[in-house]
Motif scaffolding. Structure first.
Motif, short mmCIF file in Angstrom:
data_model
loop_
_atom_site.label_atom_id
_atom_site.label_comp_id
_atom_site.label_asym_id
_atom_site.label_seq_id
_atom_site.Cartn_x
_atom_site.Cartn_y
_atom_site.Cartn_z
N ARG A 133 49.15 -58.24 -0.29
CA ARG A 133 50.34 -59.08 -0.09
C ARG A 133 51.09 -58.64 1.16
O ARG A 133 51.51 -59.48 1.96
N GLN A 134 51.26 -57.35 1.36
CA GLN A 134 51.96 -56.87 2.55
C GLN A 134 51.22 -57.24 3.83
O GLN A 134 51.83 -57.60 4.84
N LEU A 135 49.87 -57.15 3.81
CA LEU A 135 49.07 -57.39 5.01
C LEU A 135 48.66 -58.85 5.16
O LEU A 135 48.02 -59.21 6.15
N GLU A 136 49.02 -59.68 4.18
CA GLU A 136 48.70 -61.11 4.18
C GLU A 136 47.19 -61.33 4.30
O GLU A 136 46.69 -62.08 5.14
N ILE A 137 46.44 -60.66 3.43
CA ILE A 137 44.98 -60.72 3.43
C ILE A 137 44.51 -61.54 2.23
O ILE A 137 44.93 -61.30 1.10
N ALA A 138 43.63 -62.49 2.50
CA ALA A 138 42.99 -63.27 1.44
C ALA A 138 41.62 -62.68 1.17
O ALA A 138 40.90 -62.29 2.10
N VAL A 139 41.25 -62.61 -0.10
CA VAL A 139 39.97 -62.00 -0.44
C VAL A 139 38.84 -62.81 0.19
O VAL A 139 38.95 -64.02 0.40
N HIS A 140 37.73 -62.10 0.49
CA HIS A 140 36.54 -62.73 1.08
C HIS A 140 35.33 -62.03 0.47
O HIS A 140 34.83 -61.05 1.01
N PRO A 141 34.85 -62.51 -0.69
CA PRO A 141 33.79 -61.81 -1.42
C PRO A 141 32.53 -61.58 -0.60
O PRO A 141 31.88 -60.54 -0.74
N GLU A 142 32.15 -62.53 0.26
CA GLU A 142 30.93 -62.36 1.04
C GLU A 142 31.06 -61.19 2.00
O GLU A 142 30.14 -60.37 2.14
N PHE A 143 32.21 -61.08 2.66
CA PHE A 143 32.43 -59.94 3.56
C PHE A 143 32.39 -58.64 2.78
O PHE A 143 31.75 -57.67 3.18
N SER A 144 33.08 -58.60 1.64
CA SER A 144 33.12 -57.39 0.83
C SER A 144 31.72 -56.96 0.41
O SER A 144 31.38 -55.77 0.44
N ASP A 145 30.88 -57.91 0.03
CA ASP A 145 29.51 -57.60 -0.38
C ASP A 145 28.70 -57.00 0.76
O ASP A 145 27.84 -56.15 0.54
N LYS A 146 28.95 -57.45 2.00
CA LYS A 146 28.16 -56.99 3.15
C LYS A 146 28.54 -55.57 3.58
O LYS A 146 27.73 -54.88 4.21
N VAL A 147 29.76 -55.12 3.28
CA VAL A 147 30.23 -53.81 3.75
C VAL A 147 29.49 -52.71 2.99
O VAL A 147 29.43 -52.70 1.77
N MET A 148 28.95 -51.75 3.74
CA MET A 148 28.25 -50.60 3.17
C MET A 148 28.96 -49.32 3.59
O MET A 148 28.72 -48.79 4.67
N PRO A 149 29.86 -48.79 2.77
CA PRO A 149 30.58 -47.57 3.16
C PRO A 149 29.66 -46.36 3.15
O PRO A 149 28.96 -46.09 2.17
N LEU A 150 29.65 -45.62 4.24
CA LEU A 150 28.87 -44.39 4.36
C LEU A 150 29.80 -43.20 4.10
O LEU A 150 30.89 -43.35 3.55
#
Length: 704
Positions: free
Chosen positions: A267-284
């Motif tokens: 809410r503070q950063l005014e970010i809308a969820v994006h499931p496809e982007f989240s799925d692609k991210v691979m945290p190392l």
């Protein structure tokens, strides 16, 4: 190369020594390697290339004892540091001599940093190395080569290998993006992703160092993903997320329930969820713990296409030097990875992506695709009219060839010399004339290096009718030019490099093919040539070989033989790229020799004119060419040819699967198994047919 996968048969140890540390029989590294060979040979020894050669050079180690990686300056240190980050090694021995000019290089610092962060034994002096071999190494052997306890913690749950970037331009959906940012730049990274998330999500995968990765992954997750990430993956995501909250300087308490903190932060950063982007991210792993090294290793393995690395401009060594290391890795020869380190560059890159995905292929991309499709090192496309092919139009082609040849000669001189083989004919003569004119006009300078020596050789024996067009004459003129004896065209006082010409004494074509001792020896020498410059032409009565060589037509195949595409460097080849049968034997580089030279990236073919396209295609199909210098219209023609071939063989081929069961569970298992066999970048599609059962009179019928 990559480190061994799976559980190794021996514990793995990394050995790296700088040049001075391994130089000479009494050097610290060689003294250590000889004194403790019996102990070291019980380990799988991973070394950068120079260190590996020093080990095998002692005579105490076989090649099977040593795993040789790239040289340290060309990515070898990144490879072994990635092994440390992945938890694949038991100890790191890094012997650096302060006399080496690059003893304090960032790669050495990164290797030490990752070993310290990952809790791996680090040895940096000869005295410590000797004690380790005597008193610590035996205990490691007793562990039966068990991998370290956290050996797979570096790998995210959604890990999948990247698609190899072998020179062919990949579609956006096939590319890997890497995102890194230090604590002071997390907000910058968030703003960049927010502005471009839809475009970024089109990548095949998105690598990210730990804190950056989990922050982005959680911020753009929907409710179901959020539950999966927070509840099903232990404490790691929460630890990284709490760390990110601290670096962002928000008013959100890191101690709050993670889902509530995430909701407030979005809410503070005014970010809308994006499931496809989240799925692609691979945290190392986090950058300091080796995440940046894991990204760098993907770069040198040609499985990462773009790195975006944000850091505070005031920091001289962002991420403990990781930012510099990523930049240096992207700049290595042969690496084709973009590196962006500021918001303006990253935003412009994202705009360029939008243009790219909505535009047809450019000529530059076409040439890149052709390099991969035809296994060529380079294609130089010159803008001139293919037909009619006149002297004036040919000038651009010959000038471009002269410039390319000069760059090759300059490189060889810098490496101490080499052998250059040149063909015969009018095109070769024009290339020599262009070189002379460029030199006289001050557009090129002769390379000069002490001790460098160039050997020039004709690709074919004597062709007597037109001596000025003969390969030997052309070789002599090039040798004269680069030896500083440029004649009236040259400028007095220019010192070139030492050079000699080694030429055949017999005709270019013979009936019996019996060579004298000198010509036989020269043929063998030509097979190892560093550069082979040839032209090609169709086979008819207008061919230069037919008109100007003075060789009896009786020695050649009939010009009416429609199977023959033409000649390249005097070698006759068919339209399908195979060697054409001839009555005579070629004295010089034959078909097999050209193929061998091309496999070493040594053959340069210069060829223009619409009527020569068939011989060009035949030559590159036969893998007789490394570098092609031709017209833009011929490149377009080749591109259409390759696309047609791909359409016929590779792209959008339906895979028909016929099944013999109507059990839903069995069908699901079959679909999953077959789908896994298809490469992630394939254009094939699966078409499922209904179960097949025996019908009346033994016929098969598909049941609806």
């Amino acid at each position: 190369m990559t480190a061994n996968s799976g559980v190794p048969s021996k514990p793995q140890v990394i050995l790296v020594a700088s040049p001075h540390a391994r130089d000479g029989e009494l050097s610290p590294f060689l003294t250590f390697a000889r004194a403790h060979a019996d102990t070291l040979k019980n380990f799988a020894l991973h070394c950068t290339e120079g260190t590996a050669l020093s080990l095998t050079g002692t005579g105490l180690y076989e090649r099977a004892d040593v795993v040789s990686h790239r040289t340290g300056s060309h990515g070898g240190l990144v490879e072994v540091a990635a092994m440390v980050a992945r938890g694949e090694c038991s100890a790191v021995l890094l012997l650096i001599d302060a006399r080496d000019p690059h003893h304090d290089d960032i790669q050495n610092q990164i290797l030490k940093r990752v070993a310290n962060k990952r809790g791996v034994r680090l040895i940096i002096t000869y005295a410590d190395a000797a004690r380790w071999a005597l008193f610590e190494a035996p205990a490691l052997l007793d562990l039966a080569a068990e991998p370290p306890r956290d050996g797979v913690m570096w790998r995210p749950a959604n890990w999948r290998p990247g698609i190899l970037n072998d020179g062919r331009p990949l579609h956006l959906g096939q590319r890997t993006l890497a995102l890194t940012s230090n604590d002071g730049s997390k907000g910058t990274m968030i703003e960049f992703v927010k502005a471009n998330v839809a475009m970024l999500a089109r990548h095949y995968r998105i690598l990210a160092t730990g804190t950056t990765g989990w922050l982005l992954k959680l911020l753009y997750a929907n409710e179901a993903q959020e539950v999966e990430f927070l509840d099903g993956m232990g404490s790691q995501p929460i630890e990284y997320f709490d760390r990110a909250l601290g670096s962002l300087g928000t008013s959100i308490d890191p101690g709050r329930r993670p889902s509530a903190a995430l909701s407030d932060l979005r809410r503070q950063l005014e970010i809308a969820v994006h499931p496809e982007f989240s799925d692609k991210v691979m945290p190392l792993l986090a950058g300091p713990e080796g995440g940046d090294v894991l990204v760098a290793n993907e770069i040198i393995e040609h499985r990462c296409d773009t790195v975006i690395s944000f850091h505070e401009p005031a920091e001289s060594r962002p991420f403990g030097g990781g930012g510099r290391m990523l930049e240096q890795t992207c700049q290595l020869p042969g690496v084709n990875t973009g590196c962006l380190d500021n918001t303006r560059s990253a935003q412009d890159w994202a705009k360029g992506l939008a243009v790219e995905v909505s535009s047809p292929p450019t000529p530059t991309l076409q040439r890149a695709e052709l390099r991969a499709a035809f296994d060529l090192t380079e294609i130089v496309a010159v803008d001139f009219n293919d037909e009619p092919y006149t002297d004036q139009e040919g000038h651009a082609l010959h000038r471009a060839t002269a410039g390319y040849l000069h760059a090759v000669v300059t490189r060889l001189v810098s490496e101490g010399g080499g052998r250059i083989v040149v063909s015969w004919g009018w095109v070769m003569r024009q290339v020599v004339d262009e070189l002379r004119q460029m030199y006289a006009a001050g557009e090129i300078e002769l390379p000069s290096a002490h001790g460098a020596h160039l050997t020039w050789s004709p690709a074919i024996g004597v062709l007597p009718a037109q001596p000025s067009l003969g390969a030997e004459s052309i070789a002599h003129e090039l040798c004269s030019l680069y030896a500083g004896r440029a004649g009236t065209a040259g400028r007095a006082g220019t010192a070139g490099t030492a050079g000699t010409v080694e030429a055949f004494t017999q005709p270019g074509y013979m009936l019996d093919g019996t060579l004298n001792a000198w010509d036989e020896e020269l043929t063998k020498r030509l097979q190892g040539a560093d550069v082979v410059l040839v032209s090609a032409s169709p086979w008819d009565e207008q061919s230069g070989l037919y008109q100007w060589s003075g060789v009896s037509p009786e020695l050649f195949p009939p010009t009416t033989d429609e199977r023959i595409a033409g000649t390249i460097g005097g070698v006759f080849i068919n339209h399908d790229g195979t060697r054409a049968e001839t009555k005579s034997v070629l004295v010089g580089l034959n078909y097999e020799d050209l193929a061998t030279a091309a496999s070493r990236n040594a053959v340069i073919l210069v060829c223009g004119g619409a009527n020569r396209r068939s011989i060009i295609r035949a030559a590159i199909d036969a893998r007789l060419v490394s570098v092609l210098i031709t017209s833009r219209s011929t490149v377009d023609w080749l591109h259409h040819q390759s696309v047609r071939r791909a359409d016929a063989h590779d792209e959008d081929i339906p895979v028909h699967v016929y099944v013999s069961t109507d059990d839903e569970r069995s069908l699901g298992a079959i679909r999953e198994a077959i789908g896994n066999l298809l490469a992630p970048d394939t254009d094939s599609t699966l078409e499922w047919a209904p179960p097949v059962r025996e019908g009346p009179a033994g016929t098969s019928s598909a049941l609806a």
